[in-house]
Design an enzyme around this catalytic site. Structure first.
Site, PDB file in Angstrom:
ATOM      1  N   GLY A  79      31.822   1.254  15.869  1.00  0.00           N
ATOM      2  CA  GLY A  79      32.339   0.984  14.723  1.00  0.00           C
ATOM      3  C   GLY A  79      33.577   0.367  15.083  1.00  0.00           C
ATOM      4  N   GLY A  86      35.382  -1.707  11.811  1.00  0.00           N
ATOM      5  CA  GLY A  86      36.211  -1.711  11.282  1.00  0.00           C
ATOM      6  C   GLY A  86      37.483  -1.798  10.982  1.00  0.00           C
ATOM      7  CE1 TYR A  96      34.728   8.260   4.265  1.00  0.00           C
ATOM      8  CE2 TYR A  96      36.100   9.243   2.876  1.00  0.00           C
ATOM      9  CZ  TYR A  96      35.264   8.607   3.986  1.00  0.00           C
ATOM     10  OH  TYR A  96      36.853   8.767   4.723  1.00  0.00           O
TER      11      TYR A  96
HETATM   12  C1  AKB Z   1      38.422   5.567   0.949  1.00  0.00           C
HETATM   13  O1  AKB Z   1      38.927   5.929   0.119  1.00  0.00           O
HETATM   14  O2  AKB Z   1      37.378   6.293   0.590  1.00  0.00           O
HETATM   15  C2  AKB Z   1      39.067   6.243   2.281  1.00  0.00           C
HETATM   16  C3  AKB Z   1      39.762   7.638   2.562  1.00  0.00           C
HETATM   17  C4  AKB Z   1      40.790   7.825   1.755  1.00  0.00           C
HETATM   18  O3  AKB Z   1      39.085   8.094   3.059  1.00  0.00           O
HETATM   19  N1  AKB Z   1      40.222   5.393   2.196  1.00  0.00           N
END
Ligand code: AKB
Length: 315
Positions: A9, A12, A143
């Site tokens: 990665g 990125g 996430y």
């Molecule tokens: C996001 O905004 O998804 C990232 C993080 C805070 O991990 N920058």
């Protein structure tokens, strides 16, 4: 034996600058950049580049064998906003790539692994101000769930198989070289670009939405310092912090250079994600355990961002 590093990665936002810094420290020949796509010209021209899909364990294994890789920095990930749109793809990438690398480390081929965690592991039930290292963690985003599960998988491989895996919980990262893609904190990068290009910005987060943030140089420093720290350390994944601000405060810092800069607010679905994250982070454990200390505050970051972006836009 010299360390040979593989960055997965590498194209990125963090991967690009991390790879360039690692090449400065360890030598160009000893840091292999890889990604599923091509990236920044400097990255492509300063050393070896291999196309790798981080969800393909055999592909990673072949490159590790080819270059006798001893350390892996796994920077491939789908960030919070895109992960909400593609939950299954996000899970496959964020977890699949991590399990691939942890398995290779368990087999003893790779000696050390870096894996980025995030402030997204925290959720609406977490104390929002000066969020401690260890606290309630009930993330509500895809996430955040993948990052918290990732931390637990890292701990499992460390405890059960003695894998040396290390991590930091990145806040929003701000840089001028490579744009971020698909994060909730991306507004804090967009605002500088728009200040230079249009002297105006429409923020997708509300005026007083406070989030923890960090300038890229500090994020890279934290990553490499922790990887170079001698073991053992109490935690596998550390809170790190540098500054926290709202869209209104970053706009004020830009107005010191561009007094006519205009900010407007049109919060969208990303506001709901931001509302579940901490406002500020307590990073005292990282400071005590491996001497972590940031060097950029909001004023210094704004000065650096505007200077570099101005030169970039003029060229
Ligand atoms: C996001 O905004 O998804 C990232 C993080 C805070 O991990 N920058």
């Amino acid at each position: 034996m010299k360390d040979t590093i593989l960055v997965l990665g590498a194209c990125g936002q963090i991967g690009t600058e991390l790879t360039l810094k690692l090449r400065d420290i360890y030598g160009k020949k000893n840091v292999i950049a890889s990604d599923i796509k091509e990236g920044n010209a400097e990255l492509m021209e300063t050393g070896i580049f291999e196309f790798i899909d981080a969800t393909d364990k055999n592909a990673i294994s072949a490159i590790i064998e080819k270059y006798k890789v001893t350390e892996v920095y796994l920077m491939a990930a789908m960030l919070s906003v895109v992960a909400e749109k593609f939950p299954d793809k996000a899970w496959n990438l964020n977890m699949g790539s991590l399990l691939n690398v942890l398995e290779l480390a368990k087999e003893g081929v790779v000696k050390k692994v870096f894996w980025p965690s995030s402030i997204a592991i925290f959720g609406p039930t977490t104390p929002r101000k000066l969020t401690p290292q260890t606290t309630v963690m009930e993330p509500t985003t895809v996430y955040g769930i993948s990052k918290l599960a990732g931390e637990r998988w890292c701990a499992y491989y460390k405890n059960k198989y003695k894998v040396d895996v290390r991590s930091v919980r990145y806040p929003g990262i701000i840089s001028w070289k490579t744009k971020p893609g698909g994060g909730t904190t991306d507004y804090a990068v967009e605002i500088y670009h728009e200040a230079i290009a249009n002297n105006a910005y429409s923020s997708f987060l509300s005026e007083n939405s406070r989030l923890p943030m960090m300038y890229m140089d500090d994020a890279i420093k934290a990553t490499i310092d922790f990887m170079q720290a001698t073991e053992p350390k109490e935690y596998l994944s550390y809170n790190i912090a540098a500054m926290d601000f709202t869209p209104a405060e970053i706009a004020d810092s830009i107005k010191k250079y561009y007094p006519d800069f205009k900010i407007t607010y049109s919060p969208d679905f990303r506001q709901q994600i931001a509302d579940t994250w901490p406002e500020s982070i307590d990073d005292s454990k990282a400071r005590e355990d491996w001497d972590w200390k940031p060097t950029f505050n909001l004023a210094k970051m704004t000065q650096t961002m505007l200077k570099n972006l101005k030169e970039m836009y003029i060229m």
